[in-house]
Design an enzyme around this catalytic site. Structure first.
Site, short mmCIF file in Angstrom:
data_model
loop_
_atom_site.label_atom_id
_atom_site.label_comp_id
_atom_site.label_asym_id
_atom_site.label_seq_id
_atom_site.Cartn_x
_atom_site.Cartn_y
_atom_site.Cartn_z
CG ASN A 95 -13.52 10.37 -3.18
OD1 ASN A 95 -14.53 11.06 -3.12
ND2 ASN A 95 -12.38 10.81 -3.69
CG HIS A 145 -4.33 3.50 3.86
ND1 HIS A 145 -3.25 2.83 4.42
CD2 HIS A 145 -4.76 4.36 4.81
CE1 HIS A 145 -3.05 3.29 5.65
NE2 HIS A 145 -3.96 4.22 5.92
CG HIS A 181 -7.55 8.63 0.96
ND1 HIS A 181 -7.68 7.35 0.49
CD2 HIS A 181 -7.97 9.45 -0.04
CE1 HIS A 181 -8.14 7.38 -0.74
NE2 HIS A 181 -8.34 8.65 -1.10
CB CYS A 190 -0.92 -0.03 1.23
SG CYS A 190 -1.78 1.51 1.50
N GLY A 219 -15.47 6.72 -6.23
CA GLY A 219 -14.26 7.20 -6.89
C GLY A 219 -12.99 7.01 -6.09
CG ASP A 267 -3.62 14.53 -3.62
OD1 ASP A 267 -4.55 13.84 -3.19
OD2 ASP A 267 -3.15 14.41 -4.77
CG HIS A 293 -9.37 13.97 -1.00
ND1 HIS A 293 -8.39 13.98 -1.96
CD2 HIS A 293 -9.95 12.74 -1.07
CE1 HIS A 293 -8.38 12.82 -2.59
NE2 HIS A 293 -9.32 12.05 -2.08
CB CYS A 348 1.12 1.16 4.37
SG CYS A 348 -0.48 0.68 5.04
P1 5GP Z 1 -8.97 8.94 -4.16
O1 5GP Z 1 -9.37 9.12 -5.58
O2 5GP Z 1 -8.58 7.51 -3.85
O3 5GP Z 1 -9.96 9.49 -3.19
O4 5GP Z 1 -7.70 9.84 -3.96
C1 5GP Z 1 -6.39 9.36 -4.02
C2 5GP Z 1 -5.50 10.57 -3.98
O5 5GP Z 1 -4.19 10.13 -3.71
C3 5GP Z 1 -5.45 11.35 -5.30
O6 5GP Z 1 -5.84 12.70 -5.06
C4 5GP Z 1 -3.98 11.24 -5.72
O7 5GP Z 1 -3.51 12.44 -6.30
C5 5GP Z 1 -3.28 10.90 -4.43
N1 5GP Z 1 -2.09 10.08 -4.58
C6 5GP Z 1 -1.98 8.94 -5.30
N2 5GP Z 1 -0.75 8.43 -5.16
C7 5GP Z 1 -0.08 9.25 -4.32
C8 5GP Z 1 1.25 9.23 -3.79
O8 5GP Z 1 2.06 8.37 -4.06
N3 5GP Z 1 1.60 10.25 -2.95
C9 5GP Z 1 0.72 11.24 -2.62
N4 5GP Z 1 1.17 12.20 -1.80
N5 5GP Z 1 -0.54 11.29 -3.10
C10 5GP Z 1 -0.93 10.30 -3.94
ZN ZN Z 2 -2.27 1.15 3.75
#
Ligand code: 5GP
Ligand code: ZN
Length: 117
Positions: A88, A99, A101, A5, A94, A31, A103, A8
């Site tokens: 989300n 994991h 999270h 992950c 989406g 992000d 925003h 993680c």
């Molecule tokens: P989701 O669409 O799952 O709600 O949002 C995932 C978020 O994680 C996206 O806004 C994406 O830009 C961010 N993200 C994906 N991979 C990484 C990463 O390796 N590092 C960081 N800091 N953000 C990430």
């Molecule tokens: Zn994780």
């Protein structure tokens, strides 16, 4: 923790993640692809996949996140102007990273509609 992950790995500092705040339960980092001047991801320091996996057993981690938002607002200087928090969940919600999270978005007047595409 899940060794495959990405979040993680950021929590364990195995990959750089520009962490802005952390405590024993919560980690918050910028992000990679910000959609607002302040775009921080707030995650539990436990591999909980999504809101569908929150339980009495891991509730403490999720509860601590609720307190972390205020700290993050303070650190980023947006307490006064305000912010938006989005979570989300699952395919239709989406969620890309599996994991849990949140925003944390701030730094401009956000539109009435959402937000993260
Ligand atoms: P989701 O669409 O799952 O709600 O949002 C995932 C978020 O994680 C996206 O806004 C994406 O830009 C961010 N993200 C994906 N991979 C990484 C990463 O390796 N590092 C960081 N800091 N953000 C990430
Ligand atoms: Zn994780």
């Amino acid at each position: 923790m899940d060794e495959n992950c990405i979040f993680c790995k950021i929590i364990k500092k195995e990959i750089p993640g520009s962490i802005v705040y952390e405590n024993d339960y919560v980690c918050a980092f910028k992000d990679l692809h910000p959609v607002a001047p302040v775009h921080i991801l707030v995650v539990p320091k436990k591999h909980i996949v999504s809101l569908e996996d929150v339980s009495e057993e891991n509730l403490e981690y999720v509860a601590k996140i609720q307190l972390a938002f205020r700290e993050i607002a303070k650190i980023t200087g947006v307490s006064q102007n305000g912010y938006r928090v989005i979570c989300n969940c699952g395919e239709d919600g989406g969620q890309e990273v599996k994991h849990l999270h949140y925003h944390f978005l701030a730094g401009k007047k956000l539109g009435a509609k959402i937000v993260h595409d």
